[in-house]
Scaffold this motif. Structure first.
Motif, PDB file in Angstrom:
ATOM      1  N   ALA A 138       0.860  -1.457   0.193  1.00  0.00           N
ATOM      2  CA  ALA A 138       0.127   0.110  -0.015  1.00  0.00           C
ATOM      3  C   ALA A 138       0.725   0.995  -0.255  1.00  0.00           C
ATOM      4  O   ALA A 138       1.499   1.428   1.130  1.00  0.00           O
ATOM      5  CB  ALA A 138      -0.702   0.460   1.059  1.00  0.00           C
ATOM      6  N   GLY A 139       0.548   1.953  -1.183  1.00  0.00           N
ATOM      7  CA  GLY A 139       1.348   3.158  -1.601  1.00  0.00           C
ATOM      8  C   GLY A 139       2.931   2.792  -1.793  1.00  0.00           C
ATOM      9  O   GLY A 139       3.091   4.579  -2.337  1.00  0.00           O
TER      10      GLY A 139
ATOM     11  N   GLY B 192     -11.444  -4.332  -3.292  1.00  0.00           N
ATOM     12  CA  GLY B 192     -11.819  -3.714  -4.332  1.00  0.00           C
ATOM     13  C   GLY B 192     -11.217  -2.586  -4.466  1.00  0.00           C
ATOM     14  O   GLY B 192     -11.584  -2.453  -6.135  1.00  0.00           O
ATOM     15  N   GLN B 193     -11.438  -1.182  -4.341  1.00  0.00           N
ATOM     16  CA  GLN B 193     -11.139  -0.579  -4.621  1.00  0.00           C
ATOM     17  C   GLN B 193      -9.833  -0.242  -4.767  1.00  0.00           C
ATOM     18  O   GLN B 193      -9.280   0.607  -5.087  1.00  0.00           O
ATOM     19  CB  GLN B 193     -11.573   0.685  -3.529  1.00  0.00           C
ATOM     20  CG  GLN B 193     -13.288   0.892  -3.131  1.00  0.00           C
ATOM     21  CD  GLN B 193     -12.853   1.580  -2.038  1.00  0.00           C
ATOM     22  OE1 GLN B 193     -12.853   2.794  -2.769  1.00  0.00           O
ATOM     23  NE2 GLN B 193     -14.795   1.906  -0.913  1.00  0.00           N
ATOM     24  N   CYS B 194      -8.938  -1.178  -3.997  1.00  0.00           N
ATOM     25  CA  CYS B 194      -7.772  -1.208  -4.759  1.00  0.00           C
ATOM     26  C   CYS B 194      -7.032  -1.139  -5.488  1.00  0.00           C
ATOM     27  O   CYS B 194      -8.095  -2.107  -6.778  1.00  0.00           O
ATOM     28  CB  CYS B 194      -7.153  -2.523  -3.780  1.00  0.00           C
ATOM     29  SG  CYS B 194      -6.847  -2.607  -2.256  1.00  0.00           S
ATOM     30  N   THR B 195      -5.992  -0.446  -6.443  1.00  0.00           N
ATOM     31  CA  THR B 195      -6.198  -0.218  -7.437  1.00  0.00           C
ATOM     32  C   THR B 195      -3.973  -0.325  -7.884  1.00  0.00           C
ATOM     33  O   THR B 195      -3.781  -0.448  -6.527  1.00  0.00           O
ATOM     34  CB  THR B 195      -6.174   0.447  -8.453  1.00  0.00           C
ATOM     35  OG1 THR B 195      -5.933   1.857  -8.012  1.00  0.00           O
ATOM     36  CG2 THR B 195      -7.825   0.595  -8.261  1.00  0.00           C
ATOM     37  N   GLU B 196      -3.636  -1.031  -8.853  1.00  0.00           N
ATOM     38  CA  GLU B 196      -2.322  -1.513  -8.831  1.00  0.00           C
ATOM     39  C   GLU B 196      -1.673   0.217  -9.494  1.00  0.00           C
ATOM     40  O   GLU B 196      -2.628   1.090  -9.888  1.00  0.00           O
ATOM     41  CB  GLU B 196      -1.803  -1.811  -9.819  1.00  0.00           C
ATOM     42  CG  GLU B 196      -0.442  -1.683 -10.869  1.00  0.00           C
ATOM     43  CD  GLU B 196      -0.451  -2.314 -12.321  1.00  0.00           C
ATOM     44  OE1 GLU B 196       0.981  -1.584 -12.275  1.00  0.00           O
ATOM     45  OE2 GLU B 196      -0.426  -2.652 -13.207  1.00  0.00           O
ATOM     46  N   ILE B 197      -0.512   0.753  -8.335  1.00  0.00           N
ATOM     47  CA  ILE B 197       0.196   2.256  -8.770  1.00  0.00           C
ATOM     48  C   ILE B 197       0.929   1.589 -10.457  1.00  0.00           C
ATOM     49  O   ILE B 197       1.178   1.166 -10.503  1.00  0.00           O
ATOM     50  CB  ILE B 197       1.148   2.414  -7.652  1.00  0.00           C
ATOM     51  CG1 ILE B 197       0.477   3.189  -6.259  1.00  0.00           C
ATOM     52  CG2 ILE B 197       2.256   3.664  -8.742  1.00  0.00           C
ATOM     53  CD1 ILE B 197       1.354   3.559  -5.862  1.00  0.00           C
ATOM     54  N   ASP B 198       0.443   3.242 -11.074  1.00  0.00           N
ATOM     55  CA  ASP B 198       0.882   2.930 -12.621  1.00  0.00           C
ATOM     56  C   ASP B 198       2.326   2.617 -13.128  1.00  0.00           C
ATOM     57  O   ASP B 198       3.523   3.077 -12.221  1.00  0.00           O
ATOM     58  CB  ASP B 198       0.764   4.475 -12.904  1.00  0.00           C
ATOM     59  CG  ASP B 198       0.930   4.159 -14.255  1.00  0.00           C
ATOM     60  OD1 ASP B 198       0.519   3.260 -14.889  1.00  0.00           O
ATOM     61  OD2 ASP B 198       1.684   5.424 -15.161  1.00  0.00           O
ATOM     62  N   GLY B 199       2.335   1.439 -13.730  1.00  0.00           N
ATOM     63  CA  GLY B 199       2.951   0.836 -13.658  1.00  0.00           C
ATOM     64  C   GLY B 199       4.023  -0.307 -13.093  1.00  0.00           C
ATOM     65  O   GLY B 199       5.288  -0.948 -13.272  1.00  0.00           O
TER      66      GLY B 199
ATOM     67  N   ALA C 109       2.483   7.586   1.504  1.00  0.00           N
ATOM     68  CA  ALA C 109       2.282   8.508   2.746  1.00  0.00           C
ATOM     69  C   ALA C 109       3.262   9.656   3.536  1.00  0.00           C
ATOM     70  O   ALA C 109       2.968  10.720   3.795  1.00  0.00           O
ATOM     71  CB  ALA C 109       2.366   7.470   4.154  1.00  0.00           C
ATOM     72  N   HIS C 110       4.663   9.506   3.122  1.00  0.00           N
ATOM     73  CA  HIS C 110       5.222  10.479   3.771  1.00  0.00           C
ATOM     74  C   HIS C 110       6.362  10.912   2.282  1.00  0.00           C
ATOM     75  O   HIS C 110       6.404   9.986   0.888  1.00  0.00           O
ATOM     76  CB  HIS C 110       6.728   9.695   4.313  1.00  0.00           C
ATOM     77  CG  HIS C 110       5.865   8.948   5.585  1.00  0.00           C
ATOM     78  ND1 HIS C 110       6.929   7.949   6.299  1.00  0.00           N
ATOM     79  CD2 HIS C 110       4.372   9.026   6.534  1.00  0.00           C
ATOM     80  CE1 HIS C 110       5.817   8.290   7.459  1.00  0.00           C
ATOM     81  NE2 HIS C 110       5.173   8.510   7.331  1.00  0.00           N
ATOM     82  N   GLY C 111       6.235  11.519   2.644  1.00  0.00           N
ATOM     83  CA  GLY C 111       7.724  12.822   1.541  1.00  0.00           C
ATOM     84  C   GLY C 111       8.976  12.379   1.931  1.00  0.00           C
ATOM     85  O   GLY C 111       9.531  12.078   2.930  1.00  0.00           O
ATOM     86  N   ARG C 112       9.700  13.709   1.032  1.00  0.00           N
ATOM     87  CA  ARG C 112      11.526  14.183   0.573  1.00  0.00           C
ATOM     88  C   ARG C 112      11.882  14.320   2.114  1.00  0.00           C
ATOM     89  O   ARG C 112      12.576  13.590   2.926  1.00  0.00           O
ATOM     90  CB  ARG C 112      11.549  14.781   0.075  1.00  0.00           C
ATOM     91  CG  ARG C 112      11.522  14.575  -1.452  1.00  0.00           C
ATOM     92  CD  ARG C 112      11.794  15.811  -2.946  1.00  0.00           C
ATOM     93  NE  ARG C 112      11.565  15.553  -3.715  1.00  0.00           N
ATOM     94  CZ  ARG C 112      11.873  14.448  -4.141  1.00  0.00           C
ATOM     95  NH1 ARG C 112      12.916  13.849  -4.418  1.00  0.00           N
ATOM     96  NH2 ARG C 112      11.672  13.829  -5.072  1.00  0.00           N
ATOM     97  N   GLY C 113      11.103  14.902   3.337  1.00  0.00           N
ATOM     98  CA  GLY C 113      11.904  15.439   4.520  1.00  0.00           C
ATOM     99  C   GLY C 113      11.808  14.083   5.479  1.00  0.00           C
ATOM    100  O   GLY C 113      12.270  14.025   6.393  1.00  0.00           O
ATOM    101  N   GLU C 114      11.036  13.530   6.075  1.00  0.00           N
ATOM    102  CA  GLU C 114      10.645  12.042   6.578  1.00  0.00           C
ATOM    103  C   GLU C 114      11.776  11.132   5.737  1.00  0.00           C
ATOM    104  O   GLU C 114      11.999  10.774   6.896  1.00  0.00           O
ATOM    105  CB  GLU C 114       8.976  11.104   6.420  1.00  0.00           C
ATOM    106  CG  GLU C 114       8.338  12.707   6.654  1.00  0.00           C
ATOM    107  CD  GLU C 114       7.685  12.988   6.313  1.00  0.00           C
ATOM    108  OE1 GLU C 114       6.243  13.285   6.537  1.00  0.00           O
ATOM    109  OE2 GLU C 114       7.943  13.454   5.229  1.00  0.00           O
TER     110      GLU C 114
END
Length: 223
Positions: free
Chosen positions: A10-11, A86-93, A194-199
């Motif tokens: 996830a993510g 069922g709402q889960c989808t593949e992250i593109d690629g 969930a997290h970005g460059r800072g984390e």
């Protein structure tokens, strides 16, 4: 040379469109914490900060180590998530990237902080049962992130001789810490979750990438 890629779900490889927060809200309601409760905002903030950690561990912390309530909340979380899986989808690629890695001789393990049952439901929803070499959950490895158990279990099960031959990729600082504690030479944070460059910088990531699709380019420089 990287011989094993340990990838979060996830993510990182799977988009679940906020299902974790929705399932959490339903779960804590089952143990008496409604959205209107003064404690709820702080609990939700903790969930956001600890994305990637084993869910039962999160509930134990939130519920003051009351094991009975934590288990009740965790079971409710799993049910709520399963109802909407069922709402889960593949992250593109993502699937194409995993196949490309395997075609290049890199083994792939998919890991999660969810239970084995929920992981299987996600894999089934996406048609991914045979996509990777291995799938792992915290219960199957010993402990969840930020402990290194899932990474090291994947290494042992796939017969990898050296932790430096492992790459770990995830969307949270917990993924990064687990990879570093395991000794992986590539520990990448991905900016689709969930997290970005800072984390990621604070946690010590060796790389930060926009998408899982960028991973093969990084690994090609590790030979």
């Amino acid at each position: 040379m990287i011989r094993l890629a340990v990838l979060d779900m996830a993510g990182t490889t799977v988009a679940d469109d906020g299902l974790v927060e929705l399932a959490f809200t339903e779960a804590v309601a089952q143990v008496g914490v409604a959205e209107s409760d003064p404690a709820f905002p702080g609990m939700l903030d903790h969930v956001r900060r600890t994305m990637g950690e084993s869910k039962i561990s999160v509930f134990r912390t939130l519920l003051d180590d009351d094991e009975s309530r934590a288990q009740q909340a965790n079971a409710a979380f799993e049910r709520a998530y399963a109802e909407r899986v069922g709402q889960c989808t593949e992250i593109d690629g993502a699937a194409a990237t995993i196949r490309a890695l395997r075609d290049a001789g890199v083994k792939v393990a998919l890991t999660t902080g969810f239970s084995e049952t929920t992981q299987r439901q996600i894999l089934d929803a996406l048609g991914w049962r045979d996509l990777s070499d291995l799938t792992l959950t915290p219960a199957q490895a010993g402990r969840g992130r930020p402990h290194p158990d899932m990474v090291l279990t994947a290494l042992l099960r796939q017969g990898i001789d050296d932790v430096r031959e492992v790459a770990v990729v995830g969307d949270t600082a917990y993924d990064v810490r687990a990879g570093l504690r395991a000794g992986a030479s590539v520990v990448a944070g991905v900016l689709t979750g969930a997290h970005g460059r800072g984390e990621f910088a604070e946690a010590g990531a060796t790389h930060v990438i926009e998408s899982i699709r960028d991973l093969p380019g990084i690994l090609s420089t590790q030979d």
